[in-house]
Design a protein around this motif. Structure first.
Motif, PDB file in Angstrom:
ATOM      1  N   ASN A 122      17.214  51.717 -16.176  1.00 35.65           N
ATOM      2  CA  ASN A 122      15.871  52.375 -16.232  1.00 35.65           C
ATOM      3  C   ASN A 122      14.739  51.435 -15.473  1.00 35.65           C
ATOM      4  OD1 ASN A 122      14.961  55.129 -15.964  1.00 35.65           O
ATOM      5  ND2 ASN A 122      13.785  54.552 -18.288  1.00 35.65           N
ATOM      6  N   HIS A 123      15.059  50.351 -14.987  1.00 35.49           N
ATOM      7  CA  HIS A 123      14.214  49.612 -14.346  1.00 35.49           C
ATOM      8  C   HIS A 123      14.388  49.676 -12.798  1.00 35.49           C
ATOM      9  CE1 HIS A 123      12.927  48.206 -17.997  1.00 35.49           C
ATOM     10  NE2 HIS A 123      13.799  47.452 -18.316  1.00 35.49           N
ATOM     11  N   PRO A 124      13.501  49.828 -11.831  1.00 36.93           N
ATOM     12  CA  PRO A 124      13.565  49.833 -10.334  1.00 36.93           C
ATOM     13  C   PRO A 124      14.106  48.369 -10.079  1.00 36.93           C
ATOM     14  CG  PRO A 124      11.561  50.820 -11.146  1.00 36.93           C
ATOM     15  CD  PRO A 124      11.919  50.034 -12.202  1.00 36.93           C
ATOM     16  N   VAL A 125      15.157  48.511  -9.214  1.00 37.27           N
ATOM     17  CA  VAL A 125      15.834  47.226  -8.687  1.00 37.27           C
ATOM     18  C   VAL A 125      15.603  47.171  -7.116  1.00 37.27           C
ATOM     19  CG1 VAL A 125      17.161  46.698 -10.478  1.00 37.27           C
ATOM     20  CG2 VAL A 125      18.093  48.127  -8.801  1.00 37.27           C
ATOM     21  N   ALA A 126      15.739  48.397  -6.460  1.00 37.15           N
ATOM     22  CA  ALA A 126      15.597  48.545  -4.916  1.00 37.15           C
ATOM     23  C   ALA A 126      14.942  49.835  -4.593  1.00 37.15           C
ATOM     24  CB  ALA A 126      16.990  48.319  -4.529  1.00 37.15           C
ATOM     25  N   ALA A 161      25.077  47.896   3.306  1.00 36.50           N
ATOM     26  CA  ALA A 161      23.873  48.309   2.493  1.00 36.50           C
ATOM     27  C   ALA A 161      24.294  48.969   1.345  1.00 36.50           C
ATOM     28  CB  ALA A 161      22.942  49.516   3.309  1.00 36.50           C
ATOM     29  N   ALA A 162      25.575  49.640   1.334  1.00 32.65           N
ATOM     30  CA  ALA A 162      25.787  50.487  -0.123  1.00 32.65           C
ATOM     31  C   ALA A 162      26.362  49.314  -1.161  1.00 32.65           C
ATOM     32  CB  ALA A 162      26.986  51.406   0.336  1.00 32.65           C
ATOM     33  N   SER A 163      26.994  48.290  -0.322  1.00 31.54           N
ATOM     34  CA  SER A 163      27.673  47.103  -1.034  1.00 31.54           C
ATOM     35  C   SER A 163      26.427  46.565  -1.778  1.00 31.54           C
ATOM     36  CB  SER A 163      28.471  46.004  -0.367  1.00 31.54           C
ATOM     37  OG  SER A 163      29.028  45.022  -1.018  1.00 31.54           O
ATOM     38  N   VAL A 164      25.488  46.118  -1.006  1.00 31.38           N
ATOM     39  CA  VAL A 164      24.150  45.408  -1.803  1.00 31.38           C
ATOM     40  C   VAL A 164      23.693  46.318  -2.752  1.00 31.38           C
ATOM     41  CG1 VAL A 164      21.972  44.684  -1.166  1.00 31.38           C
ATOM     42  CG2 VAL A 164      23.716  43.975   0.368  1.00 31.38           C
ATOM     43  N   ILE A 165      23.287  47.551  -2.386  1.00 32.35           N
ATOM     44  CA  ILE A 165      23.021  48.404  -3.609  1.00 32.35           C
ATOM     45  C   ILE A 165      23.799  48.357  -4.924  1.00 32.35           C
ATOM     46  CG2 ILE A 165      22.229  50.608  -4.139  1.00 32.35           C
ATOM     47  CD1 ILE A 165      21.519  51.022  -1.069  1.00 32.35           C
ATOM     48  N   ASP A 166      25.189  48.357  -4.543  1.00 35.39           N
ATOM     49  CA  ASP A 166      26.245  48.784  -5.892  1.00 35.39           C
ATOM     50  C   ASP A 166      25.857  47.527  -6.452  1.00 35.39           C
ATOM     51  OD1 ASP A 166      28.466  49.873  -6.991  1.00 35.39           O
ATOM     52  OD2 ASP A 166      29.491  48.062  -6.376  1.00 35.39           O
ATOM     53  N   LYS A 167      25.814  46.400  -5.995  1.00 38.11           N
ATOM     54  CA  LYS A 167      25.796  44.981  -6.601  1.00 38.11           C
ATOM     55  C   LYS A 167      24.569  44.863  -7.730  1.00 38.11           C
ATOM     56  CE  LYS A 167      28.576  42.212  -3.739  1.00 38.11           C
ATOM     57  NZ  LYS A 167      28.400  41.567  -2.669  1.00 38.11           N
ATOM     58  N   LEU A 168      23.235  45.543  -7.108  1.00 41.68           N
ATOM     59  CA  LEU A 168      22.187  45.565  -7.808  1.00 41.68           C
ATOM     60  C   LEU A 168      22.242  46.596  -9.016  1.00 41.68           C
ATOM     61  CD1 LEU A 168      19.625  45.704  -4.827  1.00 41.68           C
ATOM     62  CD2 LEU A 168      19.847  43.835  -6.646  1.00 41.68           C
ATOM     63  N   ILE A 169      22.941  47.683  -9.022  1.00 46.28           N
ATOM     64  CA  ILE A 169      22.817  48.509 -10.158  1.00 46.28           C
ATOM     65  C   ILE A 169      23.861  48.669 -10.773  1.00 46.28           C
ATOM     66  CG2 ILE A 169      21.257  50.018  -8.564  1.00 46.28           C
ATOM     67  CD1 ILE A 169      23.679  51.821  -8.189  1.00 46.28           C
ATOM     68  N   ASN A 170      25.048  48.037 -10.528  1.00 45.55           N
ATOM     69  CA  ASN A 170      26.196  48.274 -11.552  1.00 45.55           C
ATOM     70  C   ASN A 170      26.599  46.643 -11.884  1.00 45.55           C
ATOM     71  OD1 ASN A 170      27.005  51.007 -11.332  1.00 45.55           O
ATOM     72  ND2 ASN A 170      27.328  50.708  -9.118  1.00 45.55           N
TER      73      ASN A 170
END
Length: 72
Positions: free
Chosen positions: A29-33, A63-72
């Motif tokens: 629940n915290h914005p990461v990107a 881009a999806a890989s970068v986002i995936d690492k941030l949220i999972n």
């Protein structure tokens, strides 16, 4: 959110090049990107941690890989 779901969202965003779309990804629940698709098809990721880092991607998979690492 799965990596495939992230890719599908980014691909959907790319189909609407005449519109600026902004989406916030969160982890616990915290914005990461903050992801924005620029009119020319470039995916811009603004990372929420200070100082804000901005990265640009032409490739959905990258881009999806970068986002995936941030949220999972």
């Amino acid at each position: 959110m799965s990596l495939e779901s992230i890719k599908m969202m980014l691909e959907f965003m790319q189909h609407h090049r005449n519109t600026e779309i902004i989406y916030t990804f969160k982890n616990n629940n915290h914005p990461v990107a903050l992801v924005c698709l620029k009119n020319i098809g470039i995916i811009q990721i603004v990372f929420s941690q200070l100082p804000h880092e901005i990265s640009y991607y032409h490739d959905v998979d990258e881009a999806a890989s970068v986002i995936d690492k941030l949220i999972n």
